[in-house]
Design a protein around this motif. Structure first.
Motif, mmCIF file in Angstrom:
data_model
loop_
_atom_site.group_PDB
_atom_site.id
_atom_site.type_symbol
_atom_site.label_atom_id
_atom_site.label_comp_id
_atom_site.label_asym_id
_atom_site.label_seq_id
_atom_site.Cartn_x
_atom_site.Cartn_y
_atom_site.Cartn_z
ATOM 1 N N UNK A 23 3.462 -12.107 0.851
ATOM 2 C CA UNK A 23 3.216 -12.497 -0.544
ATOM 3 C C UNK A 23 2.880 -11.279 -1.391
ATOM 4 N N UNK A 24 2.033 -10.393 -0.884
ATOM 5 C CA UNK A 24 1.644 -9.216 -1.650
ATOM 6 C C UNK A 24 2.824 -8.272 -1.853
ATOM 7 N N UNK A 25 3.593 -8.030 -0.801
ATOM 8 C CA UNK A 25 4.746 -7.131 -0.919
ATOM 9 C C UNK A 25 5.803 -7.716 -1.850
ATOM 10 N N UNK A 26 6.007 -9.022 -1.783
ATOM 11 C CA UNK A 26 6.993 -9.669 -2.647
ATOM 12 C C UNK A 26 6.589 -9.591 -4.118
ATOM 13 N N UNK A 27 5.289 -9.442 -4.383
ATOM 14 C CA UNK A 27 4.813 -9.344 -5.770
ATOM 15 C C UNK A 27 4.858 -7.908 -6.288
ATOM 16 N N UNK A 29 3.485 -5.132 -4.584
ATOM 17 C CA UNK A 29 2.450 -4.262 -4.047
ATOM 18 C C UNK A 29 2.988 -3.452 -2.861
ATOM 19 N N UNK A 30 2.530 -2.221 -2.751
ATOM 20 C CA UNK A 30 2.825 -1.409 -1.567
ATOM 21 C C UNK A 30 1.806 -1.767 -0.495
ATOM 22 N N UNK A 31 2.263 -2.320 0.604
ATOM 23 C CA UNK A 31 1.375 -2.884 1.620
ATOM 24 C C UNK A 31 1.488 -2.103 2.922
ATOM 25 N N UNK A 32 0.336 -1.717 3.464
ATOM 26 C CA UNK A 32 0.263 -1.139 4.802
ATOM 27 C C UNK A 32 -0.169 -2.226 5.778
ATOM 28 N N UNK A 33 0.423 -2.245 6.950
ATOM 29 C CA UNK A 33 0.089 -3.243 7.959
ATOM 30 C C UNK A 33 -0.265 -2.535 9.260
ATOM 31 N N UNK A 34 -1.462 -2.825 9.740
ATOM 32 C CA UNK A 34 -1.909 -2.285 11.024
ATOM 33 C C UNK A 34 -1.566 -3.311 12.099
ATOM 34 N N UNK A 35 -0.657 -2.948 12.984
ATOM 35 C CA UNK A 35 -0.192 -3.865 14.026
ATOM 36 C C UNK A 35 -0.002 -3.069 15.307
ATOM 37 N N UNK A 62 4.869 -0.803 5.170
ATOM 38 C CA UNK A 62 4.574 0.396 5.956
ATOM 39 C C UNK A 62 3.701 -0.026 7.126
ATOM 40 N N UNK A 63 4.235 -0.004 8.329
ATOM 41 C CA UNK A 63 3.521 -0.513 9.503
ATOM 42 C C UNK A 63 3.263 0.600 10.505
ATOM 43 N N UNK A 64 2.062 0.562 11.097
ATOM 44 C CA UNK A 64 1.697 1.552 12.108
ATOM 45 C C UNK A 64 0.581 0.983 12.975
ATOM 46 N N UNK A 65 0.394 1.576 14.155
ATOM 47 C CA UNK A 65 -0.745 1.217 14.993
ATOM 48 C C UNK A 65 -1.869 2.242 14.859
ATOM 49 N N UNK A 66 -1.680 3.205 13.951
ATOM 50 C CA UNK A 66 -2.670 4.258 13.746
ATOM 51 C C UNK A 66 -3.165 4.215 12.306
ATOM 52 N N UNK A 67 -4.412 3.802 12.075
ATOM 53 C CA UNK A 67 -4.926 3.713 10.695
ATOM 54 C C UNK A 67 -4.953 5.057 9.981
ATOM 55 N N UNK A 68 -4.952 6.155 10.721
ATOM 56 C CA UNK A 68 -4.939 7.468 10.083
ATOM 57 C C UNK A 68 -3.637 7.710 9.315
ATOM 58 N N UNK A 69 -2.604 6.956 9.648
ATOM 59 C CA UNK A 69 -1.329 7.096 8.950
ATOM 60 C C UNK A 69 -1.409 6.594 7.512
ATOM 61 N N UNK A 70 -2.399 5.758 7.219
ATOM 62 C CA UNK A 70 -2.516 5.150 5.896
ATOM 63 C C UNK A 70 -3.529 5.870 4.998
ATOM 64 N N UNK A 71 -4.558 6.476 5.596
ATOM 65 C CA UNK A 71 -5.608 7.092 4.803
ATOM 66 C C UNK A 71 -6.548 6.053 4.203
ATOM 67 N N UNK A 72 -7.429 6.503 3.335
ATOM 68 C CA UNK A 72 -8.404 5.599 2.726
ATOM 69 C C UNK A 72 -7.706 4.563 1.851
ATOM 70 N N UNK A 73 -8.220 3.342 1.908
ATOM 71 C CA UNK A 73 -7.643 2.217 1.188
ATOM 72 C C UNK A 73 -8.641 1.675 0.157
#
Length: 328
Positions: A23-27, A29-35, A62-73
């Motif tokens: 929903x957020x990406x479709x609106x 927004x640039x969304x990071x997903x930790x998975x 933008x998906x990653x298993x490493x939160x450091x890839x996203x930086x501060x949110x």
């Protein structure tokens, strides 16, 4: 109020996490997903797909298993099961800046329940969900914004979510202030096509969801019944009603005002249709059950007020037995 684009991370890509990400990406927004694991691989390859009442949504995130890839949110939405929080909270530290808002989108009694409250329980932790204080130690509670989510969704395959009921999220500060950050998060969700409300009594809404969970989830594991069956079949409805009244008494003792009367609650539950509860879905897959947050924590709050909950206690015990048997 700050209207600049928000840096958003969704930690956990299950049914609720995928629904919110889509929903957020479709609106826009640039969304990071930790998975992680197969879910991460699927999202990186195919994106996220959501089917809901507004149609089909296919988005890239933008998906990653490493939160450091996203930086501060600016905003972190914790979309995991309650038992996973002890492992997750230390991992998300790279996402947390001085003004980061953390929204736990979880079932049951939250570990922050007594944070921001006055009275004799002020500052206490809920031992059933945070027995050693690990959650309290891992995240400064000033970052936390309370949330109650009324979204029924499931993932038939990783990265794909089906949600066939209306989406509703209610947000509130633990100390009941109507803050600027509260309104900013509410407006963000509303812009994503989710009904979003702000409240200065978040625990009232928490108890509404707690009652829905505790009267349906354990009994669904015991019986295999859907929400429609639990709230409408006479032999199951009687057990649901008994647990409902026990929990309402506990909510009232803690100062909560639940606006839905018992009869309406039962009718709304039956109207959800042939939905399998999240706990029943976990049971089917041999996963741990969220009984600590959904069940044990409510019993703990009842004990604070010397309230007996015999029916509910027995339902939780039976569900725990079933869950343990399925995993061994």
């Amino acid at each position: 109020m700050n209207t600049s684009p928000m840096r958003i991370c969704i930690a956990g890509a299950g049914a609720i996490g995928c629904t919110l990400a889509a929903r957020l990406a479709a609106s826009g927004q640039a969304v990071n997903v930790l998975a992680r694991g197969t879910t991460l691989a699927s999202i990186q390859r195919d994106g996220i797909q959501l089917s809901d009442l507004d149609g089909e949504h296919r988005v890239r995130v933008n998906a990653s298993d490493d939160p450091r890839a996203f930086g501060e949110q600016d905003l972190v939405l914790l979309c995991t099961k309650a038992p996973a929080l002890a492992q997750l909270l230390p991992q998300i530290q790279p996402l947390i800046g001085a003004d980061t808002v953390v929204v736990p989108v979880i079932n049951g009694v939250p570990w922050w329940y007594f944070h921001g409250q006055e009275g004799r329980f002020s500052g206490q932790r809920v031992k059933a969900v945070d027995p050693q204080g690990l959650l309290t130690d891992a995240l400064d509670l000033r970052h936390v914004l309370g949330c109650v989510v009324f979204i029924t969704a499931h993932c038939p395959t990783p990265g794909v979510a089906l949600a066939n009921n209306p989406h509703l999220m209610i947000f509130g500060e633990p100390d009941n202030r109507l803050s600027q950050r509260l309104e900013r998060v509410r407006a963000l969700m509303e812009s994503a096509g989710i009904e979003a409300r702000a409240t200065d009594r978040i625990r009232d809404n928490l108890w509404t969801k707690i009652i829905a969970n505790i009267t349906s989830n354990p009994l669904s594991v015991i019986t295999g019944a859907t929400l429609e069956q639990l709230y409408s079949l006479p032999e199951l409805r009687a057990l649901v009603s008994a647990s409902l009244h026990e929990t309402l008494l506990t909510a009232a003792a803690h100062g909560a005002r639940v606006s839905i009367d018992p009869q309406t609650f039962l009718e709304l539950g039956a109207g959800m249709g042939p939905v399998r509860t999240s706990m029943l879905q976990d049971y089917d897959k041999g996963r741990p059950l969220e009984l600590a947050a959904i069940g044990d924590a409510v019993l703990e709050l009842a004990e604070h007020m010397a309230i007996a909950m015999p029916i509910t206690r027995n339902l939780i015990a039976l569900a725990r037995f079933r869950g343990d048997q399925a995993r061994h």
